[in-house]
Design a protein around this motif. Structure first.
Motif, PDB file in Angstrom:
ATOM      1  N   VAL A   1       0.843  -1.207   0.000  1.00  0.00           N
ATOM      2  CA  VAL A   1       0.000   0.000   0.000  1.00  0.00           C
ATOM      3  C   VAL A   1       0.877   1.256   0.000  1.00  0.00           C
ATOM      4  O   VAL A   1       0.639   2.201  -0.756  1.00  0.00           O
ATOM      5  N   ARG A   2       1.908   1.237   0.845  1.00  0.00           N
ATOM      6  CA  ARG A   2       2.833   2.374   0.921  1.00  0.00           C
ATOM      7  C   ARG A   2       3.432   2.688  -0.443  1.00  0.00           C
ATOM      8  O   ARG A   2       3.412   3.827  -0.909  1.00  0.00           O
ATOM      9  N   VAL A   3       3.988   1.660  -1.070  1.00  0.00           N
ATOM     10  CA  VAL A   3       4.686   1.859  -2.343  1.00  0.00           C
ATOM     11  C   VAL A   3       3.687   2.230  -3.442  1.00  0.00           C
ATOM     12  O   VAL A   3       3.916   3.163  -4.222  1.00  0.00           O
ATOM     13  N   THR A   4       2.570   1.524  -3.510  1.00  0.00           N
ATOM     14  CA  THR A   4       1.581   1.786  -4.556  1.00  0.00           C
ATOM     15  C   THR A   4       1.090   3.221  -4.497  1.00  0.00           C
ATOM     16  O   THR A   4       1.032   3.922  -5.518  1.00  0.00           O
ATOM     17  N   ASN A   5       0.746   3.684  -3.300  1.00  0.00           N
ATOM     18  CA  ASN A   5       0.192   5.030  -3.180  1.00  0.00           C
ATOM     19  C   ASN A   5       1.232   6.106  -3.458  1.00  0.00           C
ATOM     20  O   ASN A   5       0.901   7.165  -4.001  1.00  0.00           O
ATOM     21  N   ALA A   6       2.485   5.818  -3.130  1.00  0.00           N
ATOM     22  CA  ALA A   6       3.553   6.777  -3.436  1.00  0.00           C
ATOM     23  C   ALA A   6       3.819   6.847  -4.934  1.00  0.00           C
ATOM     24  O   ALA A   6       4.186   7.908  -5.456  1.00  0.00           O
ATOM     25  N   MET A   7       3.653   5.721  -5.628  1.00  0.00           N
ATOM     26  CA  MET A   7       3.976   5.650  -7.055  1.00  0.00           C
ATOM     27  C   MET A   7       2.790   5.967  -7.965  1.00  0.00           C
ATOM     28  O   MET A   7       2.977   6.223  -9.157  1.00  0.00           O
ATOM     29  N   LEU A   8       1.581   5.969  -7.425  1.00  0.00           N
ATOM     30  CA  LEU A   8       0.399   6.186  -8.273  1.00  0.00           C
ATOM     31  C   LEU A   8       0.437   7.503  -9.055  1.00  0.00           C
ATOM     32  O   LEU A   8       0.050   7.522 -10.235  1.00  0.00           O
ATOM     33  N   PRO A   9       0.893   8.619  -8.461  1.00  0.00           N
ATOM     34  CA  PRO A   9       0.962   9.847  -9.269  1.00  0.00           C
ATOM     35  C   PRO A   9       1.861   9.691 -10.504  1.00  0.00           C
ATOM     36  O   PRO A   9       1.549  10.230 -11.571  1.00  0.00           O
ATOM     37  N   LEU A  10       2.941   8.909 -10.368  1.00  0.00           N
ATOM     38  CA  LEU A  10       3.833   8.664 -11.509  1.00  0.00           C
ATOM     39  C   LEU A  10       3.198   7.692 -12.500  1.00  0.00           C
ATOM     40  O   LEU A  10       3.336   7.847 -13.714  1.00  0.00           O
ATOM     41  N   LEU A  11       2.481   6.683 -11.977  1.00  0.00           N
ATOM     42  CA  LEU A  11       1.798   5.725 -12.849  1.00  0.00           C
ATOM     43  C   LEU A  11       0.703   6.403 -13.667  1.00  0.00           C
ATOM     44  O   LEU A  11       0.488   6.086 -14.838  1.00  0.00           O
ATOM     45  N   ARG A  12       0.031   7.380 -13.071  1.00  0.00           N
ATOM     46  CA  ARG A  12      -1.063   8.059 -13.768  1.00  0.00           C
ATOM     47  C   ARG A  12      -0.565   8.897 -14.951  1.00  0.00           C
ATOM     48  O   ARG A  12      -1.356   9.287 -15.809  1.00  0.00           O
ATOM     49  N   ARG A  13       0.743   9.160 -14.989  1.00  0.00           N
ATOM     50  CA  ARG A  13       1.315   9.895 -16.135  1.00  0.00           C
ATOM     51  C   ARG A  13       1.567   8.980 -17.332  1.00  0.00           C
ATOM     52  O   ARG A  13       1.853   9.466 -18.429  1.00  0.00           O
ATOM     53  N   ALA A  14       1.504   7.676 -17.119  1.00  0.00           N
ATOM     54  CA  ALA A  14       1.786   6.722 -18.196  1.00  0.00           C
ATOM     55  C   ALA A  14       0.511   6.419 -18.971  1.00  0.00           C
ATOM     56  O   ALA A  14      -0.587   6.462 -18.409  1.00  0.00           O
TER      57      ALA A  14
ATOM     58  N   ASP B   1     -12.177   2.904 -13.522  1.00  0.00           N
ATOM     59  CA  ASP B   1     -12.457   3.858 -14.601  1.00  0.00           C
ATOM     60  C   ASP B   1     -11.208   4.611 -15.055  1.00  0.00           C
ATOM     61  O   ASP B   1     -11.299   5.651 -15.696  1.00  0.00           O
ATOM     62  N   THR B   2     -10.046   4.071 -14.692  1.00  0.00           N
ATOM     63  CA  THR B   2      -8.770   4.682 -15.076  1.00  0.00           C
ATOM     64  C   THR B   2      -7.995   3.702 -15.948  1.00  0.00           C
ATOM     65  O   THR B   2      -8.348   2.523 -16.037  1.00  0.00           O
ATOM     66  N   PRO B   3      -6.909   4.140 -16.563  1.00  0.00           N
ATOM     67  CA  PRO B   3      -6.073   3.210 -17.330  1.00  0.00           C
ATOM     68  C   PRO B   3      -5.231   2.271 -16.465  1.00  0.00           C
ATOM     69  O   PRO B   3      -4.595   1.357 -16.990  1.00  0.00           O
ATOM     70  N   VAL B   4      -5.212   2.490 -15.135  1.00  0.00           N
ATOM     71  CA  VAL B   4      -4.348   1.689 -14.253  1.00  0.00           C
ATOM     72  C   VAL B   4      -4.966   0.310 -14.035  1.00  0.00           C
ATOM     73  O   VAL B   4      -6.059   0.192 -13.480  1.00  0.00           O
ATOM     74  N   ILE B   5      -4.276  -0.717 -14.483  1.00  0.00           N
ATOM     75  CA  ILE B   5      -4.756  -2.099 -14.334  1.00  0.00           C
ATOM     76  C   ILE B   5      -3.944  -2.796 -13.240  1.00  0.00           C
ATOM     77  O   ILE B   5      -2.713  -2.817 -13.286  1.00  0.00           O
ATOM     78  N   VAL B   6      -4.665  -3.353 -12.263  1.00  0.00           N
ATOM     79  CA  VAL B   6      -4.042  -3.968 -11.082  1.00  0.00           C
ATOM     80  C   VAL B   6      -4.456  -5.434 -10.995  1.00  0.00           C
ATOM     81  O   VAL B   6      -5.652  -5.757 -11.056  1.00  0.00           O
ATOM     82  N   ASN B   7      -3.462  -6.327 -10.825  1.00  0.00           N
ATOM     83  CA  ASN B   7      -3.732  -7.747 -10.638  1.00  0.00           C
ATOM     84  C   ASN B   7      -2.734  -8.355  -9.662  1.00  0.00           C
ATOM     85  O   ASN B   7      -1.686  -7.764  -9.374  1.00  0.00           O
ATOM     86  N   ALA B   8      -3.073  -9.548  -9.186  1.00  0.00           N
ATOM     87  CA  ALA B   8      -2.181 -10.312  -8.320  1.00  0.00           C
ATOM     88  C   ALA B   8      -1.657 -11.528  -9.088  1.00  0.00           C
ATOM     89  O   ALA B   8      -2.375 -12.115  -9.905  1.00  0.00           O
ATOM     90  N   ALA B   9      -0.411 -11.891  -8.792  1.00  0.00           N
ATOM     91  CA  ALA B   9       0.249 -13.000  -9.488  1.00  0.00           C
ATOM     92  C   ALA B   9       0.756 -14.031  -8.496  1.00  0.00           C
ATOM     93  O   ALA B   9       1.267 -13.675  -7.425  1.00  0.00           O
ATOM     94  N   CYS B  10       0.629 -15.291  -8.858  1.00  0.00           N
ATOM     95  CA  CYS B  10       1.248 -16.376  -8.093  1.00  0.00           C
ATOM     96  C   CYS B  10       2.363 -16.986  -8.927  1.00  0.00           C
ATOM     97  O   CYS B  10       2.110 -17.535  -9.997  1.00  0.00           O
ATOM     98  N   PRO B  11       3.626 -16.901  -8.452  1.00  0.00           N
ATOM     99  CA  PRO B  11       4.748 -17.418  -9.238  1.00  0.00           C
ATOM    100  C   PRO B  11       4.932 -18.923  -9.139  1.00  0.00           C
ATOM    101  O   PRO B  11       5.722 -19.505  -9.884  1.00  0.00           O
ATOM    102  N   GLY B  12       4.217 -19.579  -8.217  1.00  0.00           N
ATOM    103  CA  GLY B  12       4.434 -21.005  -7.991  1.00  0.00           C
ATOM    104  C   GLY B  12       5.575 -21.232  -7.012  1.00  0.00           C
ATOM    105  O   GLY B  12       6.143 -20.293  -6.447  1.00  0.00           O
ATOM    106  N   TYR B  13       5.919 -22.487  -6.830  1.00  0.00           N
ATOM    107  CA  TYR B  13       6.926 -22.867  -5.834  1.00  0.00           C
ATOM    108  C   TYR B  13       8.299 -22.808  -6.488  1.00  0.00           C
ATOM    109  O   TYR B  13       8.708 -23.712  -7.222  1.00  0.00           O
ATOM    110  N   VAL B  14       9.010 -21.726  -6.239  1.00  0.00           N
ATOM    111  CA  VAL B  14      10.242 -21.412  -6.965  1.00  0.00           C
ATOM    112  C   VAL B  14      11.460 -21.611  -6.065  1.00  0.00           C
ATOM    113  O   VAL B  14      11.438 -21.254  -4.881  1.00  0.00           O
ATOM    114  N   ALA B  15      12.516 -22.167  -6.627  1.00  0.00           N
ATOM    115  CA  ALA B  15      13.769 -22.355  -5.900  1.00  0.00           C
ATOM    116  C   ALA B  15      14.499 -21.021  -5.766  1.00  0.00           C
ATOM    117  O   ALA B  15      15.126 -20.545  -6.706  1.00  0.00           O
ATOM    118  N   THR B  16      14.386 -20.414  -4.578  1.00  0.00           N
ATOM    119  CA  THR B  16      15.075 -19.156  -4.267  1.00  0.00           C
ATOM    120  C   THR B  16      15.541 -19.224  -2.816  1.00  0.00           C
ATOM    121  O   THR B  16      15.241 -20.182  -2.094  1.00  0.00           O
TER     122      THR B  16
END
Length: 241
Positions: free
Chosen positions: A125-138, A184-199
């Motif tokens: 939430v912190r990062v998204t809200n800080a970056m949204l003004p920059l994202l809205r310029r895209a 109603d904006t161009p900003v598209i938000v989704n969640a991703a599951c990468p699966g069980y990854v060796a890291t």
């Protein structure tokens, strides 16, 4: 604005290693300029050098997702270097301590929950809200939140982890709220599951490579303007909530 205006800019949090680094490399490989968000100065510098050696236009952004000041400074850095943001991948996450039954719900230390939520949910939430003004310029901004099918209430996968798994359930819910608010904006938000990854995150136990884990994030980061919103996806398609 030091970057070429027609080059797309992506910020990946926790991009110094693992899936985050693979996402940065993948986006860089298709022409994005990549901002490598990471807390550790040395690891961030090394990650940027690795990406540049692979031909990616990358720059480092000091970013601790648990710090309001750090996140605000990171937004200023992206604005100064790039002037806007096309893609935000909220990848930074922690499992929390797992030893000695620390995530057993019947004996749960709430400080463990708070710590996990501070990175995995509040940090997003912190990062998204800080970056949204920059994202809205895209013209076609995209936000990808890296979740886990351990957060699926339907699937109930993985070990019992009463801090980590609910943090991903809440992240999924937050993702839906953003998608509704930004419908109603161009900003598209989704969640991703990468699966069980060796890291490092999994103790290198997963069967999947970081590159395989990164693929769904890259796909959601490059969705067409009529792409899905507020969904939860892995390589196979929709993940049950």
């Amino acid at each position: 604005m030091g970057r070429v205006n027609n080059t797309k800019i992506a910020l990946v949090t926790g991009a110094n290693k693992g899936i985050g680094h693979a996402i940065a490399a993948g986006l860089g490989g298709i022409g994005f300029t990549v901002a490598v968000g990471a807390r550790d100065d040395l690891r961030r510098k090394e990650a940027v050098e690795r990406l540049r050696a692979a031909g990616v236009d990358a720059f480092g952004v000091a970013l601790d997702v648990t710090s309001d000041d750090s996140v605000a400074e990171a937004a200023s850095t992206v604005e100064r270097v790039a002037g806007r943001l096309d893609v935000l991948v909220n990848n930074a996450g922690i499992a929390g301590p797992m030893d000695g039954g620390t995530q057993d719900p019947t004996t749960l230390d709430l400080d463990v929950v708070r710590t996990v939520l501070d990175t995995n949910v509040f940090g997003v939430v912190r990062v998204t809200n800080a970056m949204l003004p920059l994202l809205r310029r895209a013209p076609s901004p995209r936000i990808v939140n890296m979740s886990s099918n351990m957060g699926s209430l339907a699937l109930r996968t993985g070990p019992v982890m009463a801090a980590y798994a609910p943090s991903k359930s809440m992240l999924n819910s937050v993702t839906v709220q953003y998608a509704r608010q930004l419908a109603d904006t161009p900003v598209i938000v989704n969640a991703a599951c990468p699966g069980y990854v060796a890291t490092d995150f999994t103790g290198h136990l997963g069967p999947r490579t970081p590159e395989q884990g990164a693929a769904i994030a890259i796909r959601l980061a490059t969705l067409p303007d009529d792409g899905p919103r507020g969904g939860f996806f892995d390589d196979e398609g929709v993940v049950p909530w």
